[in-house]
Scaffold this active site. Structure first.
Site, PDB file in Angstrom:
ATOM      1  CD  GLU A 199     -33.404  23.164 -18.735  1.00  0.00           C
ATOM      2  OE1 GLU A 199     -33.005  24.219 -18.612  1.00  0.00           O
ATOM      3  OE2 GLU A 199     -34.718  22.700 -18.709  1.00  0.00           O
ATOM      4  CG  HIS A 275     -28.708  25.597 -16.747  1.00  0.00           C
ATOM      5  ND1 HIS A 275     -29.485  26.944 -16.792  1.00  0.00           N
ATOM      6  CD2 HIS A 275     -29.836  24.852 -16.912  1.00  0.00           C
ATOM      7  CE1 HIS A 275     -30.572  26.672 -17.163  1.00  0.00           C
ATOM      8  NE2 HIS A 275     -30.957  25.282 -17.391  1.00  0.00           N
ATOM      9  CB  CYS A 398     -27.636  32.895 -18.473  1.00  0.00           C
ATOM     10  SG  CYS A 398     -27.164  32.138 -17.026  1.00  0.00           S
TER      11      CYS A 398
END
Ligand code: SUG
Length: 468
Positions: A199, A275, A398
């Site tokens: 990711e 995350h 993000c």
């Protein structure tokens, strides 16, 4: 906090040290931004599934954040939105034949059938999830690599139905962005298979010397989810595999003494920490983390501290937040750890936090206490409204990929295609006008089955105001 050269502990001689500058690269939020409920282990995305979204407001919130970061004197870049619906994805999933994919009536039919029979797939084909650029890939400056080459390894994002398709498109965009830049490689993702699910930078932290003239080395911490032995306890599946983290670190040619691996705590993943950047972050010598972020957290912090001090001859500044002060669920709701920590050009660090942090008395007071405490490098805070992105589990950090670039890349942008992607007032103005012209004010999932809607959002991306 200002440092003058007499205070600096210098590793190597000053002439040898190529200065690195951290840049922020944000993805422009797309005209199909919506709440598909597709984020694996992402409690905001799951809670808001199928609610009406506001693409225009969402995109303008993202633009305002970039304007703000640029106004702090931090180099800001951007990536244009990607074309949606993603017709190749629909072709590969069998909703339309590849030979008919440009045929309007076949397209209209495919959208309707897909909406009726497989709405999650249609939502994926329309997803604007590329906006969360922290997931685009992992970057390592050449100063850290044994062969001196800077690398960006794109993330395969293979955990999520809607995100895997971003990788190749972002690869093409980054290849263009770095055209003409010396000693940098843009690398295709590692294979998109479950044991290698990756990711990107959302699970990666790079520590560095308190001031870039001291050293241009970095200490890299790669965070992954639980191994097979502990997955039975989890309601949510961890998105980053240990093998992927190890593979990326080798790909980047990092020496062992500059690399650390850490495992997320299963409790954190279950509380919605999909995350690492939802629960821990770093900037230079500052490590901001929740006490429940990692498995064997105390041991990890000792390892980071030891390696840090060996590399830089300076103390690490850890800021640990205990669950008694901010419980995991509050950390996830406010996204405190997803704040951007920016090094200001004249010294000190500035936090760009989601407005949700200001709305929580505990979090607001905590931030105030950090600013008041002269022992840490944090000197200021601003709160930004990113309500649409936050409702999908995407905070300030993000939305951006940060990279440490050699200062020479920035000294003359016209030597490469970087200038095309630089954020400035003129760009911001043009993009705002383009958003006002094309973005729907509201969007519901039902809109996706209309061919005129698909055509409109495709045209919007085609008409994106390009630079230069
Ligand atoms: O992958 N949300 C994204 C949020 C990504 C946040 N990024 C970082 N933490 N760095 C995700 O879960 C929701 C989309 C939807 O449900 O339509 C989504 O993909």
């Amino acid at each position: 906090m200002n440092l003058d050269s007499s205070q600096l502990h210098v590793v190597g001689s000053l002439q040898e040290v190529p200065k690195l500058t951290e840049v922020q690269i944000d993805g422009i939020i797309g005209p199909t931004h919506h709440f598909g409920g597709l984020g694996v282990g992402n409690v905001a995305s799951l809670a808001n599934q199928a609610k009406q979204s506001h693409p225009r407001a969402a995109a303008l919130e993202g633009v305002a954040k970039m304007d703000h970061v640029a106004s702090l004197g931090v180099p800001q870049f951007f990536l244009p939105p990607l074309t949606r619906p993603h017709w190749d994805f629909l072709v590969r999933c069998g909703w339309i034949d590849s030979k008919q994919r440009f045929d309007r009536s076949k397209q209209a039919d495919a959208l309707k059938r897909c909406a009726d029979e497989s709405p999650a797939l249609l939502s994926a084909a329309y997803s604007s999830s590329y906006m969360w650029t922290a997931n685009a890939g992992t970057f390592c400056p050449g100063t850290d690599a044994v062969d001196g080459v800077s690398r960006l390894v794109l993330a395969n994002l293979s955990s999520s139905l809607h995100r895997g398709m971003e990788a190749v498109e972002r690869y093409l965009q980054f290849s263009d962005l770095f055209r003409g830049v010396e000693k940098v490689q843009v690398c295709l993702p590692i294979p998109a298979v479950d044991p290698l699910r990756d990711e990107g930078a959302a699970n990666h932290m790079r520590f560095a010397a308190p001031h870039p003239v001291q050293s241009s080395l970095g200490l890299h911490v790669f965070v992954h989810g639980a191994g097979a032995a502990s997955t039975g306890m989890l309601s949510f599946r961890a998105r980053q595999s240990s093998l992927a983290s190890h593979t990326i670190s080798k790909f980047l040619r990092l020496p062992i003494e500059q690399t650390i691996f850490a495992e997320q705590s299963p409790e954190a993943v279950d509380a919605g920490v999909f995350h690492n950047d939802v629960i821990a972050t770093s900037n230079r010598n500052l490590f901001l983390y929740h006490a429940d972020a990692f498995l064997n957290g105390d041991q990890l912090v000792r390892e980071i501290r030891t390696k840090y001090e060996t590399l830089f001859g300076e103390p690490l500044y850890p800021l640990r937040i205990d669950a008694e002060l901010i419980p995991l669920h509050q950390a996830v709701r406010t996204y405190l750890f997803n704040s951007q920590i920016l090094s200001l050009p004249h010294g000190g660090m500035h936090l760009v936090c989601p407005a949700q942090c200001e709305q929580s008395a505990e979090v607001r007071e905590l931030i105030g206490a950090w600013i008041a405490d002269a022992r840490n490098p944090i000197v200021g805070v601003s709160y930004v409204h990113l309500n649409e992105s936050m409702a999908n589990g995407g905070g300030p950090a993000c939305l951006r990929l940060r990279m440490d670039w050699p200062a020479s890349w920035l000294s003359d942008l016209s030597m490469s295609s970087l200038a095309k992607y630089r954020w400035n007032e003129g760009t911001s103005q043009k993009i705002k006008e383009w958003i006002d012209r094309f973005y729907p004010e509201r969007l519901a999932m039902d809109d996706f089955q209309r061919i005129d809607f698909a055509e409109h959002v495709t045209l919007a991306v085609r008409e994106f105001p390009t630079q230069g």
